[in-house]
Write a protein that holds these residues in place. Structure first.
Motif, PDB file in Angstrom:
ATOM      1  N   ILE A  99       0.831  -1.200   0.000  1.00  0.00           N
ATOM      2  CA  ILE A  99       0.000   0.000   0.000  1.00  0.00           C
ATOM      3  C   ILE A  99       0.866   1.250   0.000  1.00  0.00           C
ATOM      4  O   ILE A  99       1.987   1.240   0.506  1.00  0.00           O
ATOM      5  CB  ILE A  99      -0.961   0.043   1.202  1.00  0.00           C
ATOM      6  N   THR A 101       0.865   5.094   1.475  1.00  0.00           N
ATOM      7  CA  THR A 101       0.242   5.803   2.576  1.00  0.00           C
ATOM      8  C   THR A 101       0.847   7.195   2.708  1.00  0.00           C
ATOM      9  O   THR A 101       2.014   7.405   2.361  1.00  0.00           O
ATOM     10  CB  THR A 101       0.380   4.998   3.885  1.00  0.00           C
ATOM     11  N   THR A 118      -3.869   8.839   5.406  1.00  0.00           N
ATOM     12  CA  THR A 118      -4.703   7.848   4.746  1.00  0.00           C
ATOM     13  C   THR A 118      -5.083   6.744   5.723  1.00  0.00           C
ATOM     14  O   THR A 118      -4.398   6.506   6.723  1.00  0.00           O
ATOM     15  CB  THR A 118      -3.975   7.240   3.541  1.00  0.00           C
ATOM     16  N   ASP A 119      -6.166   6.074   5.439  1.00  0.00           N
ATOM     17  CA  ASP A 119      -6.645   4.973   6.277  1.00  0.00           C
ATOM     18  C   ASP A 119      -5.975   3.681   5.812  1.00  0.00           C
ATOM     19  O   ASP A 119      -6.489   2.985   4.940  1.00  0.00           O
ATOM     20  CB  ASP A 119      -8.171   4.878   6.192  1.00  0.00           C
ATOM     21  N   ASP A 120      -4.818   3.383   6.375  1.00  0.00           N
ATOM     22  CA  ASP A 120      -4.059   2.196   5.994  1.00  0.00           C
ATOM     23  C   ASP A 120      -4.846   0.919   6.207  1.00  0.00           C
ATOM     24  O   ASP A 120      -4.818   0.006   5.371  1.00  0.00           O
ATOM     25  CB  ASP A 120      -2.745   2.126   6.774  1.00  0.00           C
ATOM     26  N   GLN A 123      -7.256   0.227   3.427  1.00  0.00           N
ATOM     27  CA  GLN A 123      -6.559  -0.234   2.220  1.00  0.00           C
ATOM     28  C   GLN A 123      -6.161  -1.696   2.359  1.00  0.00           C
ATOM     29  O   GLN A 123      -6.289  -2.477   1.402  1.00  0.00           O
ATOM     30  CB  GLN A 123      -5.295   0.595   1.986  1.00  0.00           C
ATOM     31  N   ALA A 126      -9.194  -4.019   2.145  1.00  0.00           N
ATOM     32  CA  ALA A 126      -9.629  -4.143   0.752  1.00  0.00           C
ATOM     33  C   ALA A 126      -8.721  -5.095  -0.030  1.00  0.00           C
ATOM     34  O   ALA A 126      -9.183  -5.871  -0.871  1.00  0.00           O
ATOM     35  CB  ALA A 126      -9.658  -2.774   0.071  1.00  0.00           C
ATOM     36  N   ALA A 127      -7.424  -5.072   0.279  1.00  0.00           N
ATOM     37  CA  ALA A 127      -6.470  -5.910  -0.439  1.00  0.00           C
ATOM     38  C   ALA A 127      -6.615  -7.394  -0.098  1.00  0.00           C
ATOM     39  O   ALA A 127      -6.277  -8.247  -0.917  1.00  0.00           O
ATOM     40  CB  ALA A 127      -5.040  -5.444  -0.154  1.00  0.00           C
TER      41      ALA A 127
END
Length: 129
Positions: A99, A101, A118-120, A123, A126-127
């Motif tokens: 990701i 970030t 960012t909302d790590d 992410q 989702a991955a």
């Protein structure tokens, strides 16, 4: 701190993260650190960090770019690892996650007092969905 000191400070912070040393990471955090849209406090930060490491025991951060202005550090990082443990209540998928970030940190007396970016976790979730 001078800009070069802030850069060295951030390099030390990143190195503690990449060593997976929760105690060393905590030493960079104000006990009441505020995080945008996340629970405040060093304990909450460390709990989230340890959840990441539980799901991704080989997780590493790489600095892409760092900007320093006054008491603030803006960092563009790339993070990644293999999902071999439970993360956010999701069992291991063995998926390799990478990701990008972006984080903004306000530093006082060598401690992070505010963080946003960012909302790590979103992410990552989702991955591995």
């Amino acid at each position: 701190m001078e800009p070069w000191e802030m850069r060295e400070w951030f390099a030390d912070f990143l190195e503690a993260l990449n060593r997976h040393d929760s105690d060393a990471v905590r030493a960079f955090l104000h006990p009441a650190v505020r995080r945008a849209h996340l629970p405040a406090g060093a304990d909450a930060w460390i709990a989230d960090y340890e959840d990441l490491l539980h799901g991704f025991p080989d997780w590493q951060w790489k600095r892409i770019q760092l900007l320093v202005e006054d008491d603030r550090v803006a960092a563009h990082l790339r993070g990644g690892g293999a999902h071999t443990g439970t993360f956010a209540h999701r069992p291991a998928t063995r998926t390799r996650v990478s990701i990008a970030t972006f984080g903004m940190y306000r530093i006082e007396r060598g401690l992070i007092v505010e963080a946003s970016g960012t909302d790590d976790a979103a992410q990552i979730r989702a991955a591995i969905a």
